[in-house]
Structure formats: structure tokens, C-alpha cells
Design a protein around this motif. Structure first.
Motif, PDB file in Angstrom:
ATOM      1  N   SER A  16      15.083  -3.566   3.456  1.00  0.00           N
ATOM      2  CA  SER A  16      13.816  -4.096   4.520  1.00  0.00           C
ATOM      3  C   SER A  16      12.281  -3.021   3.968  1.00  0.00           C
ATOM      4  CB  SER A  16      14.733  -2.863   4.941  1.00  0.00           C
ATOM      5  OG  SER A  16      16.546  -3.738   6.154  1.00  0.00           O
ATOM      6  N   ASP A  17      12.630  -2.244   3.071  1.00  0.00           N
ATOM      7  CA  ASP A  17      11.692  -1.527   2.802  1.00  0.00           C
ATOM      8  C   ASP A  17      10.359  -3.106   2.166  1.00  0.00           C
ATOM      9  OD1 ASP A  17      11.769   0.032   4.537  1.00  0.00           O
ATOM     10  OD2 ASP A  17      11.953   1.708   2.992  1.00  0.00           O
ATOM     11  N   GLY A  18      11.550  -3.288   0.950  1.00  0.00           N
ATOM     12  CA  GLY A  18      10.769  -4.338   0.248  1.00  0.00           C
ATOM     13  C   GLY A  18      10.460  -6.016   1.287  1.00  0.00           C
ATOM     14  N   LEU A  19      10.714  -5.957   2.402  1.00  0.00           N
ATOM     15  CA  LEU A  19      10.057  -6.889   2.948  1.00  0.00           C
ATOM     16  C   LEU A  19       9.249  -6.540   3.772  1.00  0.00           C
ATOM     17  CD1 LEU A  19      13.627  -8.519   3.725  1.00  0.00           C
ATOM     18  CD2 LEU A  19      11.851  -9.472   2.633  1.00  0.00           C
ATOM     19  N   SER A  20       9.056  -5.903   4.125  1.00  0.00           N
ATOM     20  CA  SER A  20       7.916  -5.203   5.059  1.00  0.00           C
ATOM     21  C   SER A  20       6.011  -5.134   4.076  1.00  0.00           C
ATOM     22  CB  SER A  20       8.281  -3.632   5.481  1.00  0.00           C
ATOM     23  OG  SER A  20       9.093  -3.951   6.657  1.00  0.00           O
ATOM     24  N   ARG A  21       6.680  -4.407   2.673  1.00  0.00           N
ATOM     25  CA  ARG A  21       5.622  -4.171   2.130  1.00  0.00           C
ATOM     26  C   ARG A  21       5.594  -5.552   1.177  1.00  0.00           C
ATOM     27  NH1 ARG A  21       5.330  -0.043  -0.972  1.00  0.00           N
ATOM     28  NH2 ARG A  21       3.353  -0.706  -2.144  1.00  0.00           N
ATOM     29  N   LEU A  22       5.878  -6.977   1.269  1.00  0.00           N
ATOM     30  CA  LEU A  22       6.150  -7.557   0.875  1.00  0.00           C
ATOM     31  C   LEU A  22       5.540  -8.673   1.558  1.00  0.00           C
ATOM     32  CD1 LEU A  22       8.975  -9.076  -1.176  1.00  0.00           C
ATOM     33  CD2 LEU A  22       6.581  -8.587  -1.909  1.00  0.00           C
ATOM     34  N   ALA A  23       4.947  -8.650   2.970  1.00  0.00           N
ATOM     35  CA  ALA A  23       4.754  -9.108   4.290  1.00  0.00           C
ATOM     36  C   ALA A  23       2.539  -9.914   4.043  1.00  0.00           C
ATOM     37  CB  ALA A  23       4.593  -8.334   5.360  1.00  0.00           C
ATOM     38  N   ASP A  24       2.140  -8.367   3.019  1.00  0.00           N
ATOM     39  CA  ASP A  24       0.788  -8.658   3.049  1.00  0.00           C
ATOM     40  C   ASP A  24       0.650  -9.304   2.074  1.00  0.00           C
ATOM     41  OD1 ASP A  24       1.062  -7.545   0.807  1.00  0.00           O
ATOM     42  OD2 ASP A  24      -0.254  -5.645   1.181  1.00  0.00           O
ATOM     43  N   GLY A  25       1.702  -9.906   1.181  1.00  0.00           N
ATOM     44  CA  GLY A  25       1.327 -11.464   0.116  1.00  0.00           C
ATOM     45  C   GLY A  25       0.810 -10.538  -1.639  1.00  0.00           C
ATOM     46  N   SER A  26       0.272  -9.283  -1.376  1.00  0.00           N
ATOM     47  CA  SER A  26      -0.308  -9.065  -2.482  1.00  0.00           C
ATOM     48  C   SER A  26      -0.382  -8.552  -3.962  1.00  0.00           C
ATOM     49  CB  SER A  26      -1.442  -8.128  -2.005  1.00  0.00           C
ATOM     50  OG  SER A  26      -0.302  -6.999  -1.327  1.00  0.00           O
TER      51      SER A  26
END
Length: 233
Positions: free
Chosen positions: A47-57
Motif C-alpha cells: 500500500s505504501d509502495g503504491l502511494s510512493r509510485l503515484a508521482d510516477g518518478s
């Protein structure tokens, strides 16, 4: 720290998701030491991983399999809905053919089993770099193909042997044929014999020396008719 997807040959941002923070810190230290252009950041669950990936960087994801909440494959499935092209390595101590098969079926780019010793970090670092560079090259090719296809002027790309590897519709229309019929054909097929000799003897050496040539040539259509064309090579 990079704020977006890195340029070709530049920094590679990696997100490592593993529920063991100490192990994740060890991975980051060894991988970044192995290849200094790698920048590894960590999260402890999907879940935290998906949140971090939201910015696409991020350029690549490395994930464990056994984690609380979503496991590595469930994480991958959720990620693929958002980022189908992002390199993903399942890096796990659960060494089973079933897990590996499920990971590949779910869209994992690679599968790597955790081992004892530090050699595994060298392997992981090299895999990350290879997969990211491959993905970047694929994106460049896609952008190039899109730009060529939408261009109003006729554009044809040749390989080292002089064969057409890509042409756009405008280029094919010049020769009154379809793009698919030109791909694989040699450039000399698009000229009458005497003009092909001129291009080979005069134009190609100029391109090799100066990197560029612009002028008029006589083209040969697939129906046998000829025409004068403005060329930039």
C-alpha cells in the motif's frame, strides 16, 4: 534527488518494497555501491509502495513476495493497472517455480531469488540497470515512431545495410504504395538504376563526410513512373 523519470544514461530511481527494513537498508547500500547511478528508496508494504509510485518518478520496482496485506504478486497486479510498462523485479526468498510462474504471468519483468552472500546484490544491480535501459530505449523508439507517423513530410529510416526499417504514410504515398510494402526494401529500389548509381557515388559519401545532404533526385514509384523529389538525408 531526481524529480521525474531519469534521462537516458542518468540516475535510476528504484523503489524497493520489503517488510524487513534492515534487509531493505542492506540492499540499498550494496546496490548503490555496485552501480552509483542507482538511487534506492524503500517501503515496508504494498500500500505504501503504491502511494510512493503515484508521482510516477521511479524507474524500477523491486518487491518481496511474502508481506503483510498484499503479497508481491498482488502488489504487482495493482501496479500494472497504473504503470503497465514499469520494470518490476520480484526479489524473494520464496524460491518456488509456482511463484516465479505466477509472477511472470502477472507481468513481472524479472524474478530473482534471495541468496546468502553479497554476490546477489551485484546480480540485482545489473538486472535493474539492464531492465531500465531497455525500457528507456523502448520509450524512445515509441516516441520516435509516433513523431514519424504524424509528420507531414515523408520520412524513411534505413538500417546500416540501407534497408528501410520504418517509413510513415507520407513517405509511402510518395511512392504510391503502403508503408508495409517498403519496409525491408533497399533504398536503391526507390531510384532508377542510373540515379541509384549517382546517389551511391555522390550523395552517400557526402552524408558520411558532412552528416547531411539536401538536394533533388529522381525517384522511382512502384508503378514504374519517375518523379523529381526534394531530399534531405
Amino acid at each position: 534527488m531526481a524529480s521525474g523519470i531519469s534521462d537516458p544514461g542518468g540516475e535510476i530511481r528504484v523503489l524497493h518494497v520489503d517488510d524487513q527494513p534492515d534487509f531493505a537498508a542492506t540492499v540499498a547500500a550494496f546496490v548503490e555501491r555496485e552501480i552509483d547511478r542507482l538511487d534506492v528508496e524503500s517501503e515496508v508494504n504494498a500500500s505504501d509502495g503504491l502511494s510512493r509510485l503515484a508521482d510516477g518518478s521511479f524507474d524500477c520496482v523491486v518487491s518481496d513476495y511474502d508481506m503483510p496485506g498484499r503479497n508481491g504478486i498482488e502488489f504487482l497486479e495493482a501496479l500494472r493497472e497504473r504503470r503497465p510498462e514499469l520494470p518490476f523485479i520480484l526479489y524473494t526468498g520464496k524460491g518456488s517455480e509456482e511463484v516465479a510462474s505466477d509472477a511472470i504471468a502477472a507481468g513481472a519483468t524479472d524474478y530473482l531469488q534471495k541468496e546468502s552472500g553479497t554476490d546477489q546484490y551485484t546480480v540485482l544491480a545489473n538486472r535493474i540497470e539492464t531492465l531500465v535501459e531497455r525500457a528507456r530505449a523502448r520509450r524512445r523508439q515509441q516516441r520516435q515512431a509516433a513523431a514519424i507517423e504524424t509528420a507531414r513530410e515523408g520520412i524513411g529510416i534505413l538500417d546500416a545495410d540501407g534497408d528501410h526499417v520504418s517509413v510513415n504514410r507520407a513517405y509511402a504515398d510518395i511512392y504510391r504504395t503502403d508503408p508495409a510494402d517498403l519496409v525491408g526494401s533497399h533504398w536503391s529500389d526507390r531510384y532508377p538504376d542510373d540515379e541509384a548509381g549517382y546517389v551511391h557515388a555522390e550523395v552517400r559519401p557526402r552524408v558520411a563526410e558532412d552528416g547531411y545532404w539536401r538536394g533533388r533526385t529522381t525517384g522511382l514509384r512502384t508503378d514504374g513512373t519517375t518523379f523529381t523529389q526534394e531530399c534531405a538525408v
